[in-house]
Design an enzyme around this catalytic site. Sequence first.
Site, mmCIF file in Angstrom:
data_model
loop_
_atom_site.group_PDB
_atom_site.id
_atom_site.type_symbol
_atom_site.label_atom_id
_atom_site.label_comp_id
_atom_site.label_asym_id
_atom_site.label_seq_id
_atom_site.Cartn_x
_atom_site.Cartn_y
_atom_site.Cartn_z
ATOM 1 N N GLU A 1 0.832 -1.208 0.000
ATOM 2 C CA GLU A 1 0.000 0.000 0.000
ATOM 3 C C GLU A 1 0.863 1.254 0.000
ATOM 4 O O GLU A 1 0.544 2.233 -0.671
ATOM 5 C CB GLU A 1 -0.937 0.025 1.225
ATOM 6 C CG GLU A 1 -1.954 -1.112 1.284
ATOM 7 C CD GLU A 1 -3.049 -1.019 0.221
ATOM 8 O OE1 GLU A 1 -3.051 -0.077 -0.586
ATOM 9 O OE2 GLU A 1 -3.892 -1.939 0.189
ATOM 10 N N GLU B 1 -12.369 0.307 -9.457
ATOM 11 C CA GLU B 1 -11.987 -0.582 -10.562
ATOM 12 C C GLU B 1 -12.990 -0.595 -11.705
ATOM 13 O O GLU B 1 -12.610 -0.640 -12.877
ATOM 14 C CB GLU B 1 -11.768 -2.015 -10.056
ATOM 15 C CG GLU B 1 -10.467 -2.259 -9.327
ATOM 16 C CD GLU B 1 -10.452 -1.753 -7.894
ATOM 17 O OE1 GLU B 1 -11.490 -1.247 -7.426
ATOM 18 O OE2 GLU B 1 -9.405 -1.856 -7.239
ATOM 19 N N GLU C 1 -18.527 -6.292 -2.397
ATOM 20 C CA GLU C 1 -17.150 -6.800 -2.317
ATOM 21 C C GLU C 1 -17.022 -8.198 -2.913
ATOM 22 O O GLU C 1 -15.993 -8.543 -3.473
ATOM 23 C CB GLU C 1 -16.653 -6.809 -0.873
ATOM 24 C CG GLU C 1 -16.117 -5.477 -0.393
ATOM 25 C CD GLU C 1 -14.848 -5.026 -1.109
ATOM 26 O OE1 GLU C 1 -14.928 -4.627 -2.287
ATOM 27 O OE2 GLU C 1 -13.780 -5.052 -0.499
ATOM 28 N N ASP D 1 -4.408 -9.647 -8.552
ATOM 29 C CA ASP D 1 -4.755 -8.663 -9.584
ATOM 30 C C ASP D 1 -3.606 -7.850 -10.185
ATOM 31 O O ASP D 1 -3.260 -7.977 -11.365
ATOM 32 C CB ASP D 1 -5.855 -7.726 -9.060
ATOM 33 C CG ASP D 1 -5.595 -7.165 -7.650
ATOM 34 O OD1 ASP D 1 -4.523 -7.446 -7.101
ATOM 35 O OD2 ASP D 1 -6.462 -6.444 -7.116
HETATM 36 C C1 DMJ Z 1 -6.381 0.358 -5.108
HETATM 37 O O1 DMJ Z 1 -5.673 0.771 -4.001
HETATM 38 C C2 DMJ Z 1 -5.485 -0.241 -6.136
HETATM 39 O O2 DMJ Z 1 -6.132 -0.182 -7.347
HETATM 40 C C3 DMJ Z 1 -5.083 -1.654 -5.827
HETATM 41 O O3 DMJ Z 1 -4.354 -2.265 -6.837
HETATM 42 C C4 DMJ Z 1 -6.244 -2.526 -5.485
HETATM 43 N N1 DMJ Z 1 -7.444 -1.799 -5.394
HETATM 44 C C5 DMJ Z 1 -7.456 -0.596 -4.651
HETATM 45 C C6 DMJ Z 1 -8.805 0.067 -4.728
HETATM 46 O O4 DMJ Z 1 -9.853 -0.799 -4.764
#
Ligand code: DMJ
EC number: 3.2.1.113
Length: 913
Positions: free
Chosen positions: A147, A406, A388, A294
Amino acid sequence: MSEAGGGRGSGSSVPQRAPWSLVAATAALCLVSATSVWPVGAAPMSREEKQKLGNQVLEMFDHAYGNYMEHAYPADELMPLTCRGRVRGQEPSRGDVDDALGKFSLTLIDSLDTLVVLNKTKEFEDAVRKVLRDVNLDNDVVVSVFETNIRVLGGLLGGHSLAIMLKEKGEYMQWYNDELLQMAKQLGYKLLPAFNTTSGLPYPRINLKFGIRKPEARTGTETDTCTACAGTLILEFAALSRFTGATIFEEYARKALDFLWEKRQRSSNLVGVTINIHTGDWVRKDSGVGAGIDSYYEYLLKAYVLLGDDSFLERFNTHYDAIMRYISQPPLLLDVHIHKPMLNARTWMDALLAFFPGLQVLKGDIRPAIETHEMLYQVIKKHNFLPEAFTTDFRVHWAQHPLRPEFAESTYFLYKATGDPYYLEVGKTLIENLNKYARVPCGFAAMKDVRTGSHEDRMDSFFLAEMFKYLYLLFADKEDIIFDIEDYIFTTEAHLLPLWLSTTNQRVSKKNTTSEYTELDDSNFDWTCPNTQILFPNDPLYAQSIREPLKNVVDKSCPRGIIRVREESLRSGAKPPLRARDFMATNPDHLEILKKMGAASSIDAEDGLRFMQEMIELSSQQQKEQQLPPRAVQIVSHPFFGRVVLTAGPAQFGPDLSKHKETRGFVASSKPYNGCSELTNPEAVMGKIALIQRGQCMFAEKARNIQNAGAIGGIVIDDNEGSSSDTAPLFQMAGDGKDTDDIKIPMLFLFSKEGSIILDAIREYEEVEVLLSDKAKDRDPEMENEEQPSSENDSQSAEQIASRSQEIDLVDQESPEESSVNSHPESLSPVDTDSAASVSSSEQDSNPVENLETTSLDGECTDLDNQLQEQSETEEDSNPNVSWGQKAQPIDSILADWNEDIEAFEMMDKDEL
Ligand code: DMJ
């Protein structure tokens, strides 16, 4: 530090674009002219309409960012319900989610480049000055490496990228001298100790001040990390290296990626969700494109675009081939096992996978992108937001929605790729839903439960970093943006990195491993941008023709629906394998099949394994189906008008709110307040909803006492001071073990913080009307017009009540001796807040799952269709889209209304919050 500013890309001047970047820029967006002639299909949107929507996005951003800056900054995030900053350590811990908070003004940093995209250059300049003046990166706090990389390092680099662009233009940021880059570099060095493992995979957390493994660091004992956590560093780390000339960052990120590639499951070419950072063993062997994995895939493709390194493309294409072979079941994307990729690992999908259609656009594979996006949009239309997680038959699995971006991201890229105005209409719906359901006086609040419409006191920084960028860009024409967006690539947090980095400071040695890549069908490479042949078919109705067959995929889905039946079974004409949901112990054929499983062939063994898994899942699901979903208490009287929605626990007795519709009435406190004996104030509660304190007797007894006094409903308020549904699991009030059929009034439970909001309202306004229901209803515009607030102070107080979480003194409250805090003889059971069984009661009652045929291969549901039809009709009855009096409130009036709220809010004394 000496390298900073030394590289070609550093310093305040923007290098000329390399020829490669032209290719990369095209690849990065896979553009097709959005202005092509549009014969039929979705009507083109006028320039005026697009501008109006763009302006609406700007106003919404101002509301979110302005409230953060005014009420939360320098805290990391805004708590939009209580209108204050979220400071780690000062709020109850939320677990891993809090690892994004490093006391470094996260939301401000994450918002930097959004300000420039939204043309707020002056505000950007101010924001950069604030970051340089106020932000400290040396805090004794343990943060997530992932993060911190995507939000903070990415935010600083995005800010730097646009700061030097603006400086070059000659008007703004003339004073800027790479200060954000210096901060980014300082942060980069703080993250490096996390990579001190033999594998090169980073530890998941690090202490910003003390690093890792020292006693004072309080971290470094973890053994596992998620694949995305270790594989989502290359864009930021390589950009940092290339901007500064310090190659170490790119080297570390490459090494982690190399290791993940080595560890891919060799026969399926898939990766698992979590990996041991020391041994490289897969800890979780399920594999999808959503949570946990992802952005690993995203970064392989984008690393190729940004760095021009073919090995990243080859790896991406190898994985992509596997994803399309095993995980993609258009329009679904379903997790499988890496060793048994024909086995589904789950019967539900998570919201994070909504980025994948956008990545498929970048890859140039438009058809499945359109299909998945369409399916997701239909789920959104059903619940207003993407929950979610949701099941393969599109029921809510996890009901929260933290305003994730997203889906907006994929919508933007699909619009860019197809030019289909349909995607503008999709964006318009997203804007409307955000304003209608998530907007609160002090920002935008995450949805705690998309079914009830209740809120959570949370506005994540990615909402500002990503959502507003993608929505604004969706409606913007080229001239609306002060720079060429196609010269940049979006990181996973939507931060902008310039494509000219591809030819700058290329000193990191690349691994030459071409021979190890799987031989792929040539078509994989045809699809790679920019292949206009496949990408942009000369038919402007292309996207529509793909969506058409999926028009009702969500509404017409069959419970436990679309699950793969293997191709080989079909080809051989063999019977489809026995599924757990169909199993009957009395059926001799079924018993025979069971016996064979695991004995004869690997296919039978696979069936056996799947059968066992399904049995386990089914039984846990059935257990959960005994539980009831949460309910909503909505304050509807002046001056709240439905804006305050509180999450409530249901009762296992009394009428079912979803079936019997809602109960609406004024509230009155019962005497005695615990409701454990005959009420002494029946005249006060007669025809009203009685408020009762939890404790001292059974819930059913309270219900009977208030019912005998003539109450039409009851709200039990927790007596544990400070309890809140934000921090404690919601439960349902159980009966008393006896027959409770005599209880005819609905009862709901509120934790103390939520209850105090109603009690505060009574103190302030005396007459407080609430609605007890299964989900929030729209505010009633008629009611607002009829009953204007008697004074400005009224609306001010309403917002104060809705916003604050302080303890309250109850009017008429009994002495502490009378309400013993810990005496809870009632029986409780948990509320189903996160399960696949989070269905409306009507679903539970008819329980279509157990009695019905499963999906036939051609997707027909036969009699199931009818039941689903009925079910969706029932759902429509209580759908929040259907407002009281069947009137939709125009968006302008909502906005005007909120503006009033903001003004009232601004006048409030901060100390009172
Ligand atoms: C974001 O912080 C980024 O896109 C991350 O890769 C995963 N998704 C969150 C938001 O949903």
